[in-house]
Design an enzyme around this catalytic site. Structure first.
Site, short mmCIF file in Angstrom:
data_model
loop_
_atom_site.label_atom_id
_atom_site.label_comp_id
_atom_site.label_asym_id
_atom_site.label_seq_id
_atom_site.Cartn_x
_atom_site.Cartn_y
_atom_site.Cartn_z
N ARG A 263 8.35 27.64 -6.88
CA ARG A 263 7.22 27.44 -5.97
C ARG A 263 7.57 26.28 -5.03
O ARG A 263 7.44 25.12 -5.39
CB ARG A 263 5.96 27.11 -6.78
CG ARG A 263 4.67 27.21 -6.00
CD ARG A 263 3.55 26.49 -6.75
NE ARG A 263 3.70 25.04 -6.65
CZ ARG A 263 3.25 24.17 -7.54
NH1 ARG A 263 2.70 24.58 -8.66
NH2 ARG A 263 3.41 22.87 -7.35
N HIS A 267 0.66 24.05 -5.42
CA HIS A 267 -0.04 25.05 -6.23
C HIS A 267 -1.11 25.72 -5.39
O HIS A 267 -1.20 26.95 -5.33
CB HIS A 267 -0.66 24.38 -7.46
CG HIS A 267 -1.54 25.29 -8.25
ND1 HIS A 267 -1.06 26.37 -8.96
CD2 HIS A 267 -2.89 25.29 -8.43
CE1 HIS A 267 -2.06 26.99 -9.54
NE2 HIS A 267 -3.18 26.36 -9.24
N TYR A 276 4.26 14.90 -8.72
CA TYR A 276 4.78 15.27 -10.04
C TYR A 276 6.16 15.93 -10.02
O TYR A 276 6.69 16.26 -11.07
CB TYR A 276 3.80 16.20 -10.77
CG TYR A 276 3.36 17.43 -9.99
CD1 TYR A 276 4.16 18.57 -9.93
CD2 TYR A 276 2.14 17.46 -9.33
CE1 TYR A 276 3.77 19.70 -9.25
CE2 TYR A 276 1.73 18.58 -8.63
CZ TYR A 276 2.54 19.70 -8.59
OH TYR A 276 2.14 20.80 -7.89
#
Length: 368
Positions: A263, A267, A276
């Site tokens: 990805r 998100h 993160y």
């Protein structure tokens, strides 16, 4: 207390790759058979589809940033996993997507503006599933796997030759619904394909945190015929999906594919992935870009790549312009539409709720 180290990369299944990152073709004894009918024109169509899909995704992200959409779930980097798999299905196969399978829906015939209308809040569903054989996007993580299992059981009971296909991400494999769906599909030997796009992140949690081995190993444990592929290699995805569909279609039971991809974006547009994940990891996966890889392969074939790229760019520009016009001119739904189509027949409690809500809105200046 000591903790045993477990090699997360270990697994019992090979990861099929038919195109390496340099666009070189790699022979695969098991999957090459499923590419025999692909022509150069088909590869050019794959390129066009991925370029258009990436442009649609970028346009949707921009529209959200400009206040035209409430939210968006980007798919950047996952174009090969989606286009390669959906182009392998038959028209009468029925698909149950998650909220990120924009490319699967678009390739199935869903209009881009209908797809985005849900994310704008202008429609509750976006399209009629029976017209394109794909259910509306599922927001609840993993529940579409149960729908796919049930549909597949129905196909078997009816003696049909279709396959029911469920799409979900790596995070969904930790949900009970997905595991229960695999149990039912295996128990009834239903024609179901579970297609997992392992994009390495369940929101902010890395896949290694929830799976100490390959995700494909889990499905193998349920008794499903399983493949693990390079999800950025459109040929591997297409061939493996053909193989899995052939397995399920011929009464051999359910199948599972783990497409290992990444990805590249957030998100959703409400997420900040820089909090993160490391930039080095992002750069590593940029070198594995699915579009670049196919372009390199077309060059290897001696194809007129420039004309194919221009065709793809023209199609992407056309879609982006029409999509922006459609979304920015889309009317907001009326308040009373919130209560329509909830029940097929007259339902007094719903009618009272509608009246109370509309009376409440009328108390404000300007009504709605």
């Amino acid at each position: 207390m000591s903790t045993q180290h477990i090699d997360v990369a270990a697994g019992c299944l090979p990861t099929h790759q038919l195109l390496n990152v340099d666009g070189k073709r790699i022979p695969d004894e098991e999957l090459d058979h499923y590419l025999k009918d692909l022509k150069e024109a088909d590869l050019a169509d794959f390129l066009r589809d991925m370029v258009v899909l990436r442009r649609m995704d970028n346009e949707a992200t921009a529209l959200q940033r400009q206040g035209q959409l409430g939210l968006w779930a980007p798919l950047l980097g996952q174009e090969a996993a989606q286009i390669g798999s959906v182009r392998a299905t038959n028209d009468d196969d029925f698909i149950f997507p998650s909220y990120r399978e924009h490319g699967v829906a678009w390739a199935r015939g869903v209009k881009a503006e209908d797809l985005l209308s849900v994310w704008r809040g202008a429609q509750a569903s976006g399209w009629d599933p029976n017209e394109v054989n794909i259910a509306c996007q599922q927001i609840v993580i993993g529940s579409q796997a149960l729908h796919a299992a049930g549909y597949g059981m129905g196909i078997k009971f009816d003696g049909g030759k279709q396959v029911s296909v469920a799409y979900f991400g790596d995070g969904a494999t930790s949900q009970g619904d997905v595991n229960e769906a695999m149990v039912f599909a295996a128990s009834y030997q239903a024609p179901v394909l579970f297609f997992c796009q392992n994009n390495q992140w369940a929101i902010s949690e890395p896949v290694a945190l929830q799976s100490r081995t390959q995700i494909a190993d889990r499905a193998h444990g349920f008794g499903l015929k399983t493949w693990r592929v390079d999800g950025n290699d459109i040929l591997a995805v297409y061939a493996a999906t053909k193989a899995a569909l052939n397995h399920a279609r011929h009464g051999l039971g359910p199948a599972f594919i783990e497409a290992v991809t990444y990805r590249m974006g957030s998100h959703t547009t409400a997420d900040d992935p820089t909090r993160y994940r490391k930039s080095e990891q992002l750069e590593e996966w940029k070198a594995k870009d699915p579009i670049d890889r196919l372009v390199k392969y077309l060059h290897e074939m001696g194809a007129d790549v420039q004309s194919y790229e221009q065709r793809a760019q023209n199609a992407a520009d056309d879609l982006a312009a029409k999509l922006r016009e459609a979304i920015t001119s889309m009317e907001d739904p009326k308040a009373e539409e919130l209560f329509t189509n909830v029940y097929a027949e007259k339902h007094e409690p719903t009618e009272r709720a509608a009246k109370n809500y509309l009376d409440y809105l009328a108390d404000f200046e300007g009504g709605e």
